[in-house]
Enzyme design. Structure first.
Site, mmCIF file in Angstrom:
data_model
loop_
_atom_site.group_PDB
_atom_site.id
_atom_site.type_symbol
_atom_site.label_atom_id
_atom_site.label_comp_id
_atom_site.label_asym_id
_atom_site.label_seq_id
_atom_site.Cartn_x
_atom_site.Cartn_y
_atom_site.Cartn_z
ATOM 1 N N TYR A 64 0.827 -1.217 0.000
ATOM 2 C CA TYR A 64 0.000 0.000 0.000
ATOM 3 C C TYR A 64 0.863 1.269 0.000
ATOM 4 C CZ TYR A 64 -4.390 -2.447 0.130
ATOM 5 O OH TYR A 64 -5.465 -3.214 -0.242
ATOM 6 N N GLN A 98 -14.388 4.118 -7.572
ATOM 7 C CA GLN A 98 -13.930 2.914 -6.880
ATOM 8 C C GLN A 98 -12.446 3.076 -6.534
ATOM 9 O OE1 GLN A 98 -15.589 -0.908 -8.832
ATOM 10 N NE2 GLN A 98 -15.371 0.565 -10.487
ATOM 11 N N ASN A 99 -11.827 4.101 -7.085
ATOM 12 C CA ASN A 99 -10.380 4.258 -6.926
ATOM 13 C C ASN A 99 -10.031 4.767 -5.526
ATOM 14 O OD1 ASN A 99 -10.273 3.462 -9.581
ATOM 15 N ND2 ASN A 99 -10.146 5.550 -10.380
ATOM 16 N N HIS A 115 -14.578 2.832 -2.030
ATOM 17 C CA HIS A 115 -13.623 1.851 -1.491
ATOM 18 C C HIS A 115 -12.541 2.495 -0.648
ATOM 19 C CE1 HIS A 115 -14.910 -0.922 -5.041
ATOM 20 N NE2 HIS A 115 -15.725 -1.025 -4.027
ATOM 21 N N CYS A 151 -0.286 2.659 16.376
ATOM 22 C CA CYS A 151 -1.239 3.708 16.782
ATOM 23 C C CYS A 151 -0.685 4.477 17.990
ATOM 24 C CB CYS A 151 -2.559 3.031 17.148
ATOM 25 S SG CYS A 151 -3.758 4.074 17.965
ATOM 26 N N GLY A 191 -13.758 3.073 -17.337
ATOM 27 C CA GLY A 191 -12.507 2.453 -16.893
ATOM 28 C C GLY A 191 -12.622 1.505 -15.729
ATOM 29 N N SER A 193 -13.621 -2.762 -14.725
ATOM 30 C CA SER A 193 -13.922 -4.095 -15.256
ATOM 31 C C SER A 193 -15.301 -4.551 -14.793
ATOM 32 C CB SER A 193 -12.853 -5.090 -14.778
ATOM 33 O OG SER A 193 -12.770 -5.040 -13.358
HETATM 34 C C1 BV8 Z 1 -18.737 -6.752 0.272
HETATM 35 C C2 BV8 Z 1 -9.839 -1.146 -2.290
HETATM 36 C C3 BV8 Z 1 -20.395 -7.345 1.805
HETATM 37 C C4 BV8 Z 1 -8.655 -2.003 -1.954
HETATM 38 C C5 BV8 Z 1 -11.276 -2.580 -3.629
HETATM 39 C C6 BV8 Z 1 -16.741 -13.556 -0.601
HETATM 40 C C7 BV8 Z 1 -16.740 -12.930 0.635
HETATM 41 C C8 BV8 Z 1 -17.086 -11.606 0.779
HETATM 42 C C9 BV8 Z 1 -17.423 -10.854 -0.323
HETATM 43 C C10 BV8 Z 1 -17.395 -11.491 -1.554
HETATM 44 C C11 BV8 Z 1 -17.082 -12.820 -1.722
HETATM 45 N N1 BV8 Z 1 -17.147 -13.121 -3.050
HETATM 46 C C12 BV8 Z 1 -17.487 -12.023 -3.738
HETATM 47 C C13 BV8 Z 1 -17.658 -11.045 -2.838
HETATM 48 C C14 BV8 Z 1 -17.992 -9.717 -3.114
HETATM 49 C C15 BV8 Z 1 -16.680 -8.983 -3.316
HETATM 50 C C16 BV8 Z 1 -16.425 -8.962 -4.801
HETATM 51 O O1 BV8 Z 1 -17.088 -8.252 -5.513
HETATM 52 N N2 BV8 Z 1 -15.488 -9.797 -5.285
HETATM 53 C C17 BV8 Z 1 -15.241 -9.846 -6.710
HETATM 54 C C18 BV8 Z 1 -13.751 -9.964 -6.976
HETATM 55 C C19 BV8 Z 1 -16.032 -10.993 -7.283
HETATM 56 N N3 BV8 Z 1 -16.891 -7.636 -2.818
HETATM 57 C C20 BV8 Z 1 -16.514 -7.315 -1.571
HETATM 58 O O2 BV8 Z 1 -15.911 -8.042 -0.832
HETATM 59 C C21 BV8 Z 1 -16.966 -5.938 -1.138
HETATM 60 N N4 BV8 Z 1 -17.632 -6.039 0.123
HETATM 61 O O3 BV8 Z 1 -19.234 -7.429 -0.609
HETATM 62 O O4 BV8 Z 1 -19.231 -6.635 1.543
HETATM 63 C C22 BV8 Z 1 -19.956 -8.648 2.405
HETATM 64 C C23 BV8 Z 1 -19.082 -8.618 3.483
HETATM 65 C C24 BV8 Z 1 -18.732 -9.822 4.062
HETATM 66 C C25 BV8 Z 1 -19.230 -11.012 3.529
HETATM 67 C C26 BV8 Z 1 -20.072 -11.005 2.417
HETATM 68 C C27 BV8 Z 1 -20.422 -9.821 1.832
HETATM 69 C C28 BV8 Z 1 -15.769 -5.014 -0.992
HETATM 70 C C29 BV8 Z 1 -15.145 -4.771 -2.357
HETATM 71 C C30 BV8 Z 1 -14.097 -3.675 -2.240
HETATM 72 C C31 BV8 Z 1 -12.724 -4.250 -2.544
HETATM 73 N N5 BV8 Z 1 -11.737 -3.162 -2.553
HETATM 74 N N6 BV8 Z 1 -10.417 -1.568 -3.567
HETATM 75 C C32 BV8 Z 1 -7.474 -1.709 -2.833
HETATM 76 O O5 BV8 Z 1 -7.568 -0.895 -3.781
HETATM 77 O O6 BV8 Z 1 -6.401 -2.291 -2.524
HETATM 78 S S1 BV8 Z 1 -11.835 -3.050 -5.136
HETATM 79 C C33 BV8 Z 1 -10.592 -3.001 -6.328
HETATM 80 O O7 BV8 Z 1 -11.163 -3.537 -7.494
HETATM 81 C C34 BV8 Z 1 -10.178 -1.658 -6.842
HETATM 82 O O8 BV8 Z 1 -9.958 -0.704 -5.874
HETATM 83 C C35 BV8 Z 1 -11.304 -1.236 -7.714
HETATM 84 O O9 BV8 Z 1 -12.138 -0.452 -6.907
HETATM 85 C C36 BV8 Z 1 -12.012 -2.529 -7.965
HETATM 86 C C37 BV8 Z 1 -12.394 -2.746 -9.366
HETATM 87 O O10 BV8 Z 1 -11.269 -2.601 -10.140
HETATM 88 P P1 BV8 Z 1 -11.414 -1.641 -11.427
HETATM 89 O O11 BV8 Z 1 -11.449 -0.248 -10.980
HETATM 90 O O12 BV8 Z 1 -12.536 -2.116 -12.276
HETATM 91 O O13 BV8 Z 1 -10.048 -1.919 -12.094
HETATM 92 P P2 BV8 Z 1 -9.646 -3.196 -12.915
HETATM 93 O O14 BV8 Z 1 -8.169 -3.275 -12.890
HETATM 94 O O15 BV8 Z 1 -10.456 -4.386 -12.499
HETATM 95 O O16 BV8 Z 1 -10.149 -2.838 -14.385
HETATM 96 C C38 BV8 Z 1 -9.569 -1.711 -15.034
HETATM 97 C C39 BV8 Z 1 -10.442 -1.451 -16.239
HETATM 98 O O17 BV8 Z 1 -9.937 -0.294 -16.887
HETATM 99 C C40 BV8 Z 1 -10.420 -2.575 -17.256
HETATM 100 O O18 BV8 Z 1 -11.745 -2.838 -17.693
HETATM 101 C C41 BV8 Z 1 -9.610 -1.986 -18.426
HETATM 102 O O19 BV8 Z 1 -10.074 -2.452 -19.677
HETATM 103 C C42 BV8 Z 1 -9.909 -0.528 -18.269
HETATM 104 N N7 BV8 Z 1 -8.885 0.369 -18.812
HETATM 105 C C43 BV8 Z 1 -7.548 0.164 -18.943
HETATM 106 N N8 BV8 Z 1 -6.976 1.255 -19.485
HETATM 107 C C44 BV8 Z 1 -7.967 2.173 -19.665
HETATM 108 C C45 BV8 Z 1 -9.173 1.609 -19.238
HETATM 109 N N9 BV8 Z 1 -10.345 2.273 -19.278
HETATM 110 C C46 BV8 Z 1 -10.326 3.523 -19.784
HETATM 111 N N10 BV8 Z 1 -9.203 4.137 -20.222
HETATM 112 C C47 BV8 Z 1 -8.022 3.492 -20.178
HETATM 113 N N11 BV8 Z 1 -6.902 4.106 -20.622
HETATM 114 ZN ZN ZN Z 2 -5.453 2.467 18.122
#
Ligand code: BV8
Ligand code: ZN
Length: 247
Positions: A64, A98-99, A115, A151, A191, A193
């Site tokens: 991070y 989401q960033n 996020h 902390c 931008g 996925s």
């Molecule tokens: C939740 C912060 C309720 C951290 C992020 C099992 C247990 C628990 C939950 C789950 C589970 N299974 C599934 C879930 C739900 C899970 C989820 O969705 N999983 C996915 C992978 C299936 N979600 C969660 O856990 C969320 N909480 O559900 O809580 C809960 C709680 C407990 C139990 C049950 C339910 C929390 C999700 C938040 C995760 N944190 N970020 C960090 O950054 O380190 S998310 C992380 O991915 C990123 O920060 C971003 O926000 C997110 C998505 O990524 P993108 O922004 O889409 O980026 P990516 O690289 O994927 O894609 C880039 C895109 O850009 C591509 O399409 C590309 O083509 C395009 N691109 C490239 N170049 C360009 C472009 N576009 C335009 N111009 C360009 N030049």
């Molecule tokens: Zn503390």
């Protein structure tokens, strides 16, 4: 493009929903770009979890801090600026991201962070906010392990101020994101996925209330057959703003 520019001119409330692709044009790797160096054996979604931090706080905190340093060294790009410019031309603009970087803010537009943020580390035990000075030196050499700071009030580990997988989204931003998606008449999805929930629900909510959804991504994939898809980089936003408002 002309049709969408017209919708932009007529819109009452525009939502712009951004993902890592918008920051990639500032040199910030997208979330799913392959990791390199120390972290190359990890999928980001594995590292962005409470389990990863508990298992190896220094490996996780080092990742991070490496990302935070990259963001501090980066500049907002033309897309961030075009989105901020939009606010001067439309009656209401809500930006939801989401960033976890602050490039939208540094371009001059407040955003809803679903996020969390790299710039709001806090104590993992008592939640105290923590002002973390970046370590000196270039963290980007093959990655780095950094012992997380402690902390000041309870000695607990400081963790990144982001929402990890498996963690609930903070209430206020999530509610604000839903309200914006439900009340807008034009929704841009740029931008991302679109695989992470519940954030990925927002464009579908907008479609459900009859809004026009415009999806911009260089990679062709649809979130719904009712969307308008513009295949290309996020910089298409500049051309659209120009087409609609001549600036
Ligand atoms: C939740 C912060 C309720 C951290 C992020 C099992 C247990 C628990 C939950 C789950 C589970 N299974 C599934 C879930 C739900 C899970 C989820 O969705 N999983 C996915 C992978 C299936 N979600 C969660 O856990 C969320 N909480 O559900 O809580 C809960 C709680 C407990 C139990 C049950 C339910 C929390 C999700 C938040 C995760 N944190 N970020 C960090 O950054 O380190 S998310 C992380 O991915 C990123 O920060 C971003 O926000 C997110 C998505 O990524 P993108 O922004 O889409 O980026 P990516 O690289 O994927 O894609 C880039 C895109 O850009 C591509 O399409 C590309 O083509 C395009 N691109 C490239 N170049 C360009 C472009 N576009 C335009 N111009 C360009 N030049
Ligand atoms: Zn503390």
């Amino acid at each position: 493009m002309k049709l969408i520019a017209k919708r932009l001119q007529e819109a009452k409330h525009v939502v712009v929903f951004t993902g890592a692709g918008v920051s990639s044009e500032s040199g910030i790797p997208t979330f799913r770009d392959a990791l390199t160096g120390l972290w190359e054996r990890f999928d980001p979604a594995q590292l962005a979890t409470p389990e990863a931090f508990r298992a190896d706080p220094s490996l996780c905190w080092g990742w991070y801090e490496w990302r935070r340093q990259k963001v501090l060294q980066a500049q907002p790009n033309e897309v961030h600026l075009a989105i901020a410019e939009l606010a001067k031309h439309v009656s209401k603009l809500t930006v939801v991201t989401q960033n976890v970087d602050d490039l939208h803010e540094r371009a001059g537009k407040g955003v809803i962070h679903l996020h969390g943020s790299l710039h709001s580390p806090r104590c993992i035990d008592c939640g105290n906010a923590h002002e973390a000075a970046l370590p000196s030196g270039d963290l980007s050499k093959h990655g780095c392990r950094l012992e997380p700071p402690r902390c000041n009030s309870c000695e607990g580990y400081i963790r990144p101020g982001v929402v990890w997988f498996g963690e609930m989204l903070p209430d206020a931003p999530w509610t604000a994101g839903l309200t914006a998606a439900d009340s807008c008449d034009l929704f841009f999805l740029i931008g991302t996925s679109g695989v992470v929930y519940p954030a990925a629900e927002l464009p579908l909510r907008a479609l459900g209330t009859g809004a026009t959804v415009v999806h911009i991504n260089p990679v062709r994939f649809e979130i719904s057959s009712q969307e308008y898809f513009l295949q290309g980089p996020a910089s298409a936003m500049q051309a659209l703003t120009l087409e609609a408002f001549g600036r």
